[in-house]
Design a protein around this motif. Structure first.
Motif, short mmCIF file in Angstrom:
data_model
loop_
_atom_site.label_atom_id
_atom_site.label_comp_id
_atom_site.label_asym_id
_atom_site.label_seq_id
_atom_site.Cartn_x
_atom_site.Cartn_y
_atom_site.Cartn_z
N GLY A 57 0.83 -1.20 0.00
CA GLY A 57 0.00 0.00 0.00
C GLY A 57 0.86 1.25 0.00
O GLY A 57 1.79 1.36 0.80
N LEU A 58 0.56 2.15 -0.90
CA LEU A 58 1.24 3.44 -0.93
C LEU A 58 0.32 4.51 -0.37
O LEU A 58 -0.90 4.41 -0.48
N SER A 59 0.92 5.51 0.22
CA SER A 59 0.15 6.62 0.76
C SER A 59 0.80 7.93 0.35
O SER A 59 2.01 8.00 0.16
N CYS A 60 -0.02 8.93 0.19
CA CYS A 60 0.46 10.26 -0.16
C CYS A 60 -0.20 11.24 0.80
O CYS A 60 -1.43 11.35 0.83
N ALA A 61 0.62 11.92 1.56
CA ALA A 61 0.12 12.91 2.52
C ALA A 61 0.22 14.29 1.91
O ALA A 61 1.27 14.67 1.38
N ALA A 62 -0.86 15.04 1.99
CA ALA A 62 -0.89 16.39 1.45
C ALA A 62 -0.86 17.40 2.58
O ALA A 62 -1.47 17.20 3.63
N SER A 63 -0.18 18.48 2.34
CA SER A 63 -0.14 19.57 3.32
C SER A 63 -0.16 20.89 2.58
O SER A 63 0.11 20.97 1.38
N LYS B 149 -5.76 -2.78 -13.80
CA LYS B 149 -7.19 -3.02 -13.50
C LYS B 149 -7.38 -4.34 -12.77
O LYS B 149 -6.80 -5.35 -13.12
N GLY B 150 -8.18 -4.27 -11.73
CA GLY B 150 -8.45 -5.46 -10.94
C GLY B 150 -7.39 -5.78 -9.90
O GLY B 150 -7.57 -6.67 -9.08
N ARG B 151 -6.27 -5.07 -9.94
CA ARG B 151 -5.18 -5.31 -8.98
C ARG B 151 -4.92 -4.11 -8.08
O ARG B 151 -4.61 -4.26 -6.90
N PHE B 152 -5.02 -2.91 -8.63
CA PHE B 152 -4.74 -1.68 -7.87
C PHE B 152 -6.05 -0.95 -7.59
O PHE B 152 -6.94 -0.90 -8.43
N THR B 153 -6.11 -0.34 -6.41
CA THR B 153 -7.27 0.46 -6.04
C THR B 153 -6.81 1.80 -5.50
O THR B 153 -6.03 1.85 -4.54
N ILE B 154 -7.30 2.87 -6.09
CA ILE B 154 -6.99 4.21 -5.60
C ILE B 154 -8.12 4.69 -4.70
O ILE B 154 -9.30 4.42 -4.96
N SER B 155 -7.75 5.36 -3.63
CA SER B 155 -8.76 5.90 -2.73
C SER B 155 -8.20 7.15 -2.06
O SER B 155 -7.01 7.42 -2.14
N ARG B 156 -9.08 7.88 -1.43
CA ARG B 156 -8.64 9.10 -0.75
C ARG B 156 -9.46 9.32 0.51
O ARG B 156 -10.60 8.85 0.61
N ASP B 157 -8.89 10.05 1.44
CA ASP B 157 -9.58 10.43 2.66
C ASP B 157 -9.38 11.93 2.82
O ASP B 157 -8.32 12.38 3.28
N ASN B 158 -10.36 12.70 2.41
CA ASN B 158 -10.21 14.15 2.44
C ASN B 158 -10.11 14.69 3.86
O ASN B 158 -9.48 15.72 4.10
N ALA B 159 -10.71 14.00 4.80
CA ALA B 159 -10.63 14.44 6.19
C ALA B 159 -9.21 14.32 6.72
O ALA B 159 -8.78 15.11 7.57
N LYS B 160 -8.48 13.33 6.22
CA LYS B 160 -7.10 13.10 6.66
C LYS B 160 -6.08 13.68 5.69
O LYS B 160 -4.88 13.60 5.92
N ASN B 161 -6.56 14.25 4.58
CA ASN B 161 -5.67 14.80 3.56
C ASN B 161 -4.71 13.76 3.00
O ASN B 161 -3.50 14.02 2.85
N THR B 162 -5.24 12.59 2.72
CA THR B 162 -4.39 11.52 2.22
C THR B 162 -4.96 10.89 0.96
O THR B 162 -6.17 10.88 0.73
N LEU B 163 -4.04 10.35 0.16
CA LEU B 163 -4.36 9.60 -1.04
C LEU B 163 -3.67 8.25 -0.90
O LEU B 163 -2.52 8.18 -0.45
N ASP B 164 -4.36 7.17 -1.25
CA ASP B 164 -3.79 5.84 -1.11
C ASP B 164 -3.84 5.07 -2.42
O ASP B 164 -4.68 5.35 -3.29
N LEU B 165 -2.94 4.12 -2.54
CA LEU B 165 -2.96 3.18 -3.67
C LEU B 165 -2.70 1.79 -3.10
O LEU B 165 -1.59 1.51 -2.64
#
Length: 127
Positions: free
Chosen positions: A18-24, A64-80
């Motif tokens: 899992g990858l994560s991207c923190a925004a500030s 496709k079918g292997r990776f899922t992108i998602s985000r949590d705007n409350a936490k300011n994060t993006l995940d893969l």
């Protein structure tokens, strides 16, 4: 907005990572966000993108079918979430952001459409 990617590493084929991207700097809900990757000797390529609300997602055929992108705007994060990794997934992965509303059609997949970039995190998949 400043972006910081993390979570890369060395794994065997078939594993998950899992990858994560923190925004500030600014709230991430102002931006559409994406993941790109660059393998050795190759150009950077689009992997997946997500709209500011998370309501729309896009990904390239090879993940496709292997990776899922998602985000949590409350936490300011993006995940893969990457499952069933393959050696050809080996690359430096970058998160990127584009101003909300600035993307349409093929611009979602275009590196030049994203103004803000993280520093990249290395993913290595061994066979």
């Amino acid at each position: 907005v400043q972006l910081q990617a993390s979570g890369g590493g060395l794994v065997q084929a078939g594993a998950s990572l899992g990858l994560s991207c923190a925004a500030s700097g600014r709230t991430v809900s102002n931006y559409a966000m994406s993941w790109f990757r660059q393998a050795p000797g190759k150009e950077r390529e689009f992997v997946a993108a997500i709209s500011w609300s998370g309501g729309s997602t896009y990904d390239t055929d090879s993940v496709k079918g292997r990776f899922t992108i998602s985000r949590d705007n409350a936490k300011n994060t993006l995940d893969l979430q990457m499952n069933n990794l393959k050696p050809e997934d080996t690359a430096v992965y970058y998160c990127a952001a584009a101003v909300r509303g600035s993307l349409s059609g093929s611009r979602w997949f275009s590196e030049s459409a994203y103004r803000y970039w993280g520093q990249g995190t290395q993913v290595t998949v061994s066979s």
